[in-house]
Scaffold this motif. Structure first.
Motif, short mmCIF file in Angstrom:
data_model
loop_
_atom_site.label_atom_id
_atom_site.label_comp_id
_atom_site.label_asym_id
_atom_site.label_seq_id
_atom_site.Cartn_x
_atom_site.Cartn_y
_atom_site.Cartn_z
N ARG A 12 0.85 -1.19 0.00
CA ARG A 12 0.00 0.00 0.00
C ARG A 12 0.89 1.24 0.00
O ARG A 12 1.86 1.31 0.74
CB ARG A 12 -0.88 -0.02 1.25
CG ARG A 12 -1.88 1.09 1.37
CD ARG A 12 -2.71 0.93 2.64
NE ARG A 12 -3.24 -0.41 2.78
CZ ARG A 12 -4.48 -0.77 2.46
NH1 ARG A 12 -5.33 0.12 2.00
NH2 ARG A 12 -4.90 -2.01 2.62
N ILE A 13 0.52 2.21 -0.84
CA ILE A 13 1.19 3.51 -0.88
C ILE A 13 0.11 4.57 -0.76
O ILE A 13 -0.92 4.50 -1.44
CB ILE A 13 1.97 3.71 -2.20
CG1 ILE A 13 3.09 2.68 -2.31
CG2 ILE A 13 2.51 5.12 -2.29
CD1 ILE A 13 3.80 2.70 -3.64
N ARG A 14 0.35 5.57 0.10
CA ARG A 14 -0.66 6.61 0.32
C ARG A 14 0.03 7.97 0.38
O ARG A 14 1.10 8.11 0.96
CB ARG A 14 -1.40 6.34 1.63
CG ARG A 14 -2.43 7.39 1.96
CD ARG A 14 -3.19 7.02 3.20
NE ARG A 14 -3.89 8.16 3.74
CZ ARG A 14 -5.05 8.09 4.36
NH1 ARG A 14 -5.64 6.93 4.54
NH2 ARG A 14 -5.62 9.17 4.83
N THR A 15 -0.61 8.96 -0.24
CA THR A 15 -0.15 10.35 -0.13
C THR A 15 -1.29 11.19 0.46
O THR A 15 -2.46 10.96 0.16
CB THR A 15 0.25 10.94 -1.50
OG1 THR A 15 -0.88 10.90 -2.37
CG2 THR A 15 1.39 10.17 -2.11
N ASN A 16 -0.93 12.13 1.33
CA ASN A 16 -1.90 13.01 1.98
C ASN A 16 -1.64 14.46 1.59
O ASN A 16 -0.48 14.86 1.45
CB ASN A 16 -1.80 12.90 3.51
CG ASN A 16 -2.24 11.57 4.04
OD1 ASN A 16 -3.14 10.95 3.49
ND2 ASN A 16 -1.58 11.10 5.09
N TYR A 17 -2.70 15.21 1.47
CA TYR A 17 -2.60 16.64 1.25
C TYR A 17 -3.49 17.34 2.28
O TYR A 17 -4.71 17.17 2.26
CB TYR A 17 -3.03 17.02 -0.17
CG TYR A 17 -3.05 18.50 -0.40
CD1 TYR A 17 -1.86 19.21 -0.46
CD2 TYR A 17 -4.24 19.19 -0.54
CE1 TYR A 17 -1.86 20.59 -0.66
CE2 TYR A 17 -4.25 20.56 -0.74
CZ TYR A 17 -3.06 21.25 -0.79
OH TYR A 17 -3.07 22.60 -0.98
N PHE A 26 -6.61 12.53 0.27
CA PHE A 26 -5.57 11.52 0.09
C PHE A 26 -5.83 10.71 -1.17
O PHE A 26 -6.94 10.61 -1.67
CB PHE A 26 -5.46 10.61 1.32
CG PHE A 26 -6.68 9.80 1.64
CD1 PHE A 26 -6.87 8.54 1.09
CD2 PHE A 26 -7.64 10.29 2.52
CE1 PHE A 26 -7.98 7.79 1.41
CE2 PHE A 26 -8.75 9.54 2.85
CZ PHE A 26 -8.93 8.29 2.29
N SER A 27 -4.75 10.13 -1.67
CA SER A 27 -4.82 9.15 -2.76
C SER A 27 -4.04 7.93 -2.30
O SER A 27 -3.08 8.04 -1.54
CB SER A 27 -4.24 9.72 -4.06
OG SER A 27 -2.88 10.03 -3.89
N GLN A 28 -4.50 6.77 -2.76
CA GLN A 28 -3.90 5.53 -2.27
C GLN A 28 -3.93 4.48 -3.37
O GLN A 28 -4.89 4.38 -4.13
CB GLN A 28 -4.69 5.05 -1.07
CG GLN A 28 -4.21 3.76 -0.46
CD GLN A 28 -4.98 3.45 0.80
OE1 GLN A 28 -4.70 4.02 1.84
NE2 GLN A 28 -5.96 2.58 0.70
N TYR A 29 -2.85 3.71 -3.42
CA TYR A 29 -2.80 2.53 -4.29
C TYR A 29 -2.56 1.32 -3.39
O TYR A 29 -1.66 1.34 -2.54
CB TYR A 29 -1.67 2.65 -5.31
CG TYR A 29 -1.38 1.34 -6.01
CD1 TYR A 29 -2.24 0.85 -6.97
CD2 TYR A 29 -0.27 0.59 -5.67
CE1 TYR A 29 -2.00 -0.36 -7.60
CE2 TYR A 29 -0.01 -0.63 -6.29
CZ TYR A 29 -0.88 -1.10 -7.25
OH TYR A 29 -0.64 -2.30 -7.86
#
Length: 186
Positions: A12-17, A26-29
């Protein structure tokens, strides 16, 4: 996760703004794959792409809403497209917390005791936690899951083109009381 007859992988990879102090986008793969030693079960992978929003409504209430496309990639078949979704709320009180959430996604149930393999699952739960003191608390929980399970060989049924042809519904209710003692013992 591994056992004698399968291997399961997760990533899992997640980015937060942080838009402001009360809103985080957030976006997540997420990736999950199962490789079976038994050739009667088909190896497959799940790719989830998710966009979401966390919002603090006030000091005591916060929520999350997210969703996106899901791609099921079987080893010997064509890619299926579906979706993943999540909604949740957390209310905090002086000595208590109430949590509600619901979700829908493809998942693997290989280590749940029944070895159902690939499923599409709706999960709903509610939890209430009350702290009587720093030593004693109680948790009451309830949940409902509805899983559409894959045919053992991962093939569509004869009546329709859906590979998920068995439905299982699970209800659960729990009560836990926890008492902490010898807290400062070393």
């Amino acid at each position: 996760n591994t056992s004698d007859d399968l291997q399961e992988y997760h990533g899992r990879i997640r980015t937060n703004y942080a838009w402001n102090p009360h809103d985080i986008f957030f976006s997540q793969y997420a990736y999950a794959a199962t490789k079976y030693d038994d050739t009667s079960q088909e190896n497959s992978a799940i790719h989830d792409l998710t966009l979401g929003w966390n919002h603090d409504f006030n000091r005591r209430l916060r929520g999350t809403l997210s969703g996106g496309p899901s791609f099921l990639v079987p080893e010997n078949g064509s890619t299926e497209t579906g979706y993943n979704a999540y909604a949740g709320l957390i209310w905090q009180f002086r000595n208590a917390t109430l949590t509600w959430n619901t979700s829908y996604a493809y998942e693997f149930d290989n280590f749940d005791g029944s070895r159902t393999g690939l499923t599409k699952t709706w999960s709903n739960s509610i939890d209430y936690n009350y702290r009587f003191s720093s030593y004693l608390d109680m948790n009451l929980s309830g949940g409902y899951d509805k899983s559409d399970q894959e045919d053992e060989q991962g093939r569509p049924s004869l009546n329709n083109n859906d590979r998920f042809n068995t439905t299982e519904e699970t209800y659960d209710l729990g009560l836990a009381v926890r008492y902490n003692f010898l807290r400062w013992y070393t």
